[in-house]
Design a protein around this motif. Structure first.
Motif, mmCIF file in Angstrom:
data_model
loop_
_atom_site.group_PDB
_atom_site.id
_atom_site.type_symbol
_atom_site.label_atom_id
_atom_site.label_comp_id
_atom_site.label_asym_id
_atom_site.label_seq_id
_atom_site.Cartn_x
_atom_site.Cartn_y
_atom_site.Cartn_z
ATOM 1 N N PRO A 63 0.814 -1.226 0.000
ATOM 2 C CA PRO A 63 0.000 0.000 0.000
ATOM 3 C C PRO A 63 0.846 1.275 0.000
ATOM 4 C CG PRO A 63 -0.859 -1.581 1.586
ATOM 5 C CD PRO A 63 0.470 -2.104 1.143
ATOM 6 N N THR A 64 1.970 1.246 0.740
ATOM 7 C CA THR A 64 2.840 2.429 0.774
ATOM 8 C C THR A 64 3.419 2.714 -0.602
ATOM 9 O OG1 THR A 64 3.433 1.921 3.066
ATOM 10 C CG2 THR A 64 4.859 3.443 1.879
ATOM 11 N N LEU A 65 3.918 1.683 -1.258
ATOM 12 C CA LEU A 65 4.487 1.871 -2.594
ATOM 13 C C LEU A 65 3.422 2.295 -3.591
ATOM 14 C CD1 LEU A 65 6.908 -1.202 -2.702
ATOM 15 C CD2 LEU A 65 7.486 1.205 -2.324
ATOM 16 N N LEU A 66 2.208 1.815 -3.395
ATOM 17 C CA LEU A 66 1.124 2.196 -4.284
ATOM 18 C C LEU A 66 0.820 3.688 -4.151
ATOM 19 C CD1 LEU A 66 -0.988 1.281 -6.318
ATOM 20 C CD2 LEU A 66 -2.507 0.720 -4.413
ATOM 21 N N VAL A 67 0.772 4.190 -2.929
ATOM 22 C CA VAL A 67 0.497 5.613 -2.710
ATOM 23 C C VAL A 67 1.636 6.467 -3.276
ATOM 24 C CG1 VAL A 67 0.198 7.390 -0.948
ATOM 25 C CG2 VAL A 67 -1.015 5.218 -0.731
ATOM 26 N N LEU A 68 2.868 6.010 -3.094
ATOM 27 C CA LEU A 68 3.996 6.751 -3.665
ATOM 28 C C LEU A 68 3.923 6.755 -5.192
ATOM 29 C CD1 LEU A 68 6.948 5.648 -1.366
ATOM 30 C CD2 LEU A 68 5.965 7.941 -1.561
#
Length: 241
Positions: A195-200
């Motif tokens: 999820p973090t990489l997706l938001v970035l």
């Protein structure tokens, strides 16, 4: 710089790397007629070495614990011989220490995670002191400009969070994210998750929550929740945030 001044400062640098009676005598022998009081020069040398030692002890507390007092003393002495005391800002005297640790892993019998831990601790400070300004307002979802990314072969985020209390970190591939919170002005860090990489990715590529939902099938509410959470943590900046 004039050749004679360069010669002088090179000689002074060699003395500061390893002060002592013999090296002090060699310093004076290289500069006949120099009448600076030897006692004062000796005190200055001790001050410089103290600044180097103080900087690395402040910047690398977890590494110091990991290697033990005997190895630590030897490492600091060896690092001082590389003449790091060249920058006017004291903390920057420890900037080259991670590279020195990486070169010393075998010769000093250091724990295998020592080099990565040193790099993590330096990055923690570098992010905290970053000159990259956080904009007061953004027009779209934006990555925090102080963001740094480290690849590890150990699970260092959990290890650092526990202050090394659990012993050596677990082995395992890790992508660590470190950034300075725009309000708290302290370094945050976490292991990168999907999820973090997706938001970035959304922030870098200008994607909307509906774009992500259409491409991945992830519910839009979950996408927005992830954006809101990471915005509170300061990893991404949002319009009106």
């Amino acid at each position: 710089m004039k050749p004679e001044l360069k010669h002088f400062f090179d000689g002074m640098g060699a003395y500061l790397a390893k002060p002592g009676t013999a090296s002090l005598e060699q310093l004076y022998a290289r500069h006949p007629g120099w009448d600076a009081p030897a006692r004062r020069v000796s005190i200055y040398g001790d001050f410089v070495r103290g600044h180097v030692r103080g900087a690395v002890e402040k910047l690398y507390p977890l590494l110091r614990r990991a290697v033990g007092p005997e190895a630590w003393t030897s490492l600091v002495e060896g690092y001082t011989l590389t003449r790091p005391a060249r920058h006017h800002e004291v903390n920057r005297l420890g900037e080259s220490f991670p590279a020195f640790i990486a070169d010393s892993l075998v010769s000093h019998g250091l724990p295998p995670h020592a080099a990565e831990l040193a790099r993590f601790e330096w990055t923690d400070f570098a992010v905290f002191s970053s000159q990259s300004p956080s904009p007061a307002r953004v027009e779209a979802l934006t990555p925090n400009p102080t963001l740094a990314v480290l690849e590890h072969t150990f699970r260092l985020c959990a290890h650092v969070r526990s202050r090394g209390e659990g012993g050596a970190p677990e082995r395992g591939e890790e992508l660590a994210l470190l950034w300075r919170h725009p309000v708290d002005l302290v370094t945050y860090y976490q292991e990168a998750t999907p999820p973090t990489l997706l938001v970035l990715k959304m922030a870098v590529e200008g994607l909307s929550a509906s774009d992500v939902t259409a491409a991945t099938g992830m519910p839009e509410a979950d996408v927005l929740d992830a954006v809101a959470r990471l915005s509170r943590d300061g990893l991404v900046l949002t319009p009106g945030g």
